[in-house]
Design a protein around this motif. Structure first.
Motif, PDB file in Angstrom:
ATOM      1  N   THR A 249       0.858  -1.158   0.203  1.00  0.00           N
ATOM      2  CA  THR A 249       0.052  -0.161  -0.140  1.00  0.00           C
ATOM      3  C   THR A 249       0.810   1.171   0.155  1.00  0.00           C
ATOM      4  O   THR A 249       1.866   1.255   0.802  1.00  0.00           O
ATOM      5  CB  THR A 249      -0.918  -0.059   1.319  1.00  0.00           C
ATOM      6  N   LEU A 250       0.650   2.230  -0.991  1.00  0.00           N
ATOM      7  CA  LEU A 250       1.310   3.363  -0.965  1.00  0.00           C
ATOM      8  C   LEU A 250       0.402   4.601  -0.440  1.00  0.00           C
ATOM      9  O   LEU A 250      -0.884   4.582  -0.861  1.00  0.00           O
ATOM     10  CB  LEU A 250       1.580   3.724  -2.552  1.00  0.00           C
ATOM     11  N   THR A 251       0.804   5.186   0.789  1.00  0.00           N
ATOM     12  CA  THR A 251      -0.139   6.184   1.348  1.00  0.00           C
ATOM     13  C   THR A 251       0.863   7.534   1.196  1.00  0.00           C
ATOM     14  O   THR A 251       2.016   7.488   1.873  1.00  0.00           O
ATOM     15  CB  THR A 251      -0.460   6.002   2.753  1.00  0.00           C
TER      16      THR A 251
ATOM     17  N   GLY B  74      -2.272  -9.229   7.657  1.00  0.00           N
ATOM     18  CA  GLY B  74      -1.987  -8.038   7.529  1.00  0.00           C
ATOM     19  C   GLY B  74      -0.591  -7.892   7.929  1.00  0.00           C
ATOM     20  O   GLY B  74      -0.415  -6.561   8.015  1.00  0.00           O
ATOM     21  N   LYS B  75       0.015  -8.615   8.496  1.00  0.00           N
ATOM     22  CA  LYS B  75       1.413  -8.447   8.897  1.00  0.00           C
ATOM     23  C   LYS B  75       2.423  -7.750   8.360  1.00  0.00           C
ATOM     24  O   LYS B  75       2.555  -8.009   7.185  1.00  0.00           O
ATOM     25  CB  LYS B  75       2.253  -9.745   9.475  1.00  0.00           C
ATOM     26  N   VAL B  76       2.869  -6.705   8.819  1.00  0.00           N
ATOM     27  CA  VAL B  76       3.729  -5.627   7.837  1.00  0.00           C
ATOM     28  C   VAL B  76       5.221  -6.304   7.935  1.00  0.00           C
ATOM     29  O   VAL B  76       5.842  -6.606   8.802  1.00  0.00           O
ATOM     30  CB  VAL B  76       3.934  -4.170   8.787  1.00  0.00           C
ATOM     31  N   LEU B  77       5.561  -6.638   6.771  1.00  0.00           N
ATOM     32  CA  LEU B  77       6.916  -7.486   6.372  1.00  0.00           C
ATOM     33  C   LEU B  77       7.937  -6.100   5.850  1.00  0.00           C
ATOM     34  O   LEU B  77       9.134  -6.168   6.602  1.00  0.00           O
ATOM     35  CB  LEU B  77       6.916  -8.252   5.197  1.00  0.00           C
TER      36      LEU B  77
ATOM     37  N   THR C  21      -4.743   7.098   0.806  1.00  0.00           N
ATOM     38  CA  THR C  21      -4.413   5.543   0.191  1.00  0.00           C
ATOM     39  C   THR C  21      -4.191   6.148  -1.578  1.00  0.00           C
ATOM     40  O   THR C  21      -5.180   6.484  -2.034  1.00  0.00           O
ATOM     41  CB  THR C  21      -5.088   4.403   0.021  1.00  0.00           C
ATOM     42  N   ILE C  22      -3.093   5.811  -1.965  1.00  0.00           N
ATOM     43  CA  ILE C  22      -2.729   6.416  -3.535  1.00  0.00           C
ATOM     44  C   ILE C  22      -3.022   5.277  -4.537  1.00  0.00           C
ATOM     45  O   ILE C  22      -3.479   5.195  -5.538  1.00  0.00           O
ATOM     46  CB  ILE C  22      -1.606   6.987  -3.718  1.00  0.00           C
ATOM     47  N   ALA C  23      -2.184   4.045  -3.820  1.00  0.00           N
ATOM     48  CA  ALA C  23      -2.600   2.680  -4.531  1.00  0.00           C
ATOM     49  C   ALA C  23      -2.191   1.516  -3.692  1.00  0.00           C
ATOM     50  O   ALA C  23      -1.599   1.577  -2.514  1.00  0.00           O
ATOM     51  CB  ALA C  23      -1.081   2.645  -5.773  1.00  0.00           C
ATOM     52  N   ARG C  24      -2.879   0.545  -4.156  1.00  0.00           N
ATOM     53  CA  ARG C  24      -2.491  -0.708  -3.747  1.00  0.00           C
ATOM     54  C   ARG C  24      -2.092  -1.757  -4.743  1.00  0.00           C
ATOM     55  O   ARG C  24      -2.643  -1.764  -5.940  1.00  0.00           O
ATOM     56  CB  ARG C  24      -3.828  -1.272  -2.920  1.00  0.00           C
ATOM     57  N   ALA C  25      -1.207  -2.759  -4.507  1.00  0.00           N
ATOM     58  CA  ALA C  25      -1.131  -3.538  -5.352  1.00  0.00           C
ATOM     59  C   ALA C  25      -0.587  -5.172  -4.624  1.00  0.00           C
ATOM     60  O   ALA C  25      -0.395  -5.058  -3.478  1.00  0.00           O
ATOM     61  CB  ALA C  25       0.169  -3.217  -5.912  1.00  0.00           C
ATOM     62  N   TRP C  26      -0.742  -5.970  -5.410  1.00  0.00           N
ATOM     63  CA  TRP C  26      -0.394  -7.596  -4.964  1.00  0.00           C
ATOM     64  C   TRP C  26       0.406  -8.252  -5.787  1.00  0.00           C
ATOM     65  O   TRP C  26       0.191  -8.374  -6.929  1.00  0.00           O
ATOM     66  CB  TRP C  26      -1.803  -8.043  -4.780  1.00  0.00           C
TER      67      TRP C  26
ATOM     68  N   ARG D 263       4.225   6.925   2.883  1.00  0.00           N
ATOM     69  CA  ARG D 263       4.452   5.816   3.743  1.00  0.00           C
ATOM     70  C   ARG D 263       3.962   4.652   2.798  1.00  0.00           C
ATOM     71  O   ARG D 263       2.939   4.707   2.093  1.00  0.00           O
ATOM     72  CB  ARG D 263       3.505   5.919   4.748  1.00  0.00           C
ATOM     73  N   ILE D 264       5.038   3.645   2.826  1.00  0.00           N
ATOM     74  CA  ILE D 264       4.912   2.514   1.759  1.00  0.00           C
ATOM     75  C   ILE D 264       4.839   1.199   2.706  1.00  0.00           C
ATOM     76  O   ILE D 264       5.689   1.176   3.548  1.00  0.00           O
ATOM     77  CB  ILE D 264       5.641   2.496   0.743  1.00  0.00           C
ATOM     78  N   THR D 265       4.027   0.242   2.599  1.00  0.00           N
ATOM     79  CA  THR D 265       4.162  -0.690   3.556  1.00  0.00           C
ATOM     80  C   THR D 265       3.812  -1.979   2.747  1.00  0.00           C
ATOM     81  O   THR D 265       3.064  -2.227   1.721  1.00  0.00           O
ATOM     82  CB  THR D 265       2.870  -0.734   4.768  1.00  0.00           C
ATOM     83  N   VAL D 266       4.648  -3.291   3.054  1.00  0.00           N
ATOM     84  CA  VAL D 266       4.408  -4.439   2.490  1.00  0.00           C
ATOM     85  C   VAL D 266       3.765  -5.349   3.552  1.00  0.00           C
ATOM     86  O   VAL D 266       4.634  -5.425   4.422  1.00  0.00           O
ATOM     87  CB  VAL D 266       5.600  -4.792   1.808  1.00  0.00           C
ATOM     88  N   THR D 267       2.624  -5.885   3.373  1.00  0.00           N
ATOM     89  CA  THR D 267       2.179  -6.819   4.303  1.00  0.00           C
ATOM     90  C   THR D 267       1.697  -8.247   3.652  1.00  0.00           C
ATOM     91  O   THR D 267       1.676  -8.288   2.560  1.00  0.00           O
ATOM     92  CB  THR D 267       0.643  -6.098   4.509  1.00  0.00           C
ATOM     93  N   ASP D 268       1.919  -9.131   4.687  1.00  0.00           N
ATOM     94  CA  ASP D 268       1.435 -10.218   4.361  1.00  0.00           C
ATOM     95  C   ASP D 268       0.123 -10.688   4.663  1.00  0.00           C
ATOM     96  O   ASP D 268      -0.284 -10.875   5.842  1.00  0.00           O
ATOM     97  CB  ASP D 268       2.146 -11.274   5.267  1.00  0.00           C
TER      98      ASP D 268
END
Length: 59
Positions: free
Chosen positions: A2-4, A49-52, A9-14, A39-44
């Motif tokens: 997620t890009l915030t 939704g654990k932040v990786l 929230t600007i973008a979400r990708a998987w 803020r950019i987060t990579v989650t599982d």
């Protein structure tokens, strides 16, 4: 991932694997990391939704 920017929230990708997400994370940081409030987060998602990875690093 997620890009915030400025709490919006600007973008979400998987992607199915962490390696691809890491490559995209690096790309997004290069493209948008200098914008204030980014803020950019990579989650599982399979792990509740654990932040990786996160940018900027919260530590």
């Amino acid at each position: 991932m997620t890009l915030t920017i400025k709490a919006q929230t600007i973008a979400r990708a998987w992607w199915p694997d962490v390696d691809t997400a890491d490559q995209k994370l690096t790309s997004w940081i290069r493209e948008r990391g200098g914008i204030a409030g980014t803020r950019i987060t990579v989650t599982d998602e399979a792990n509740h939704g654990k932040v990786l990875r996160a940018f900027p690093d919260p530590a």
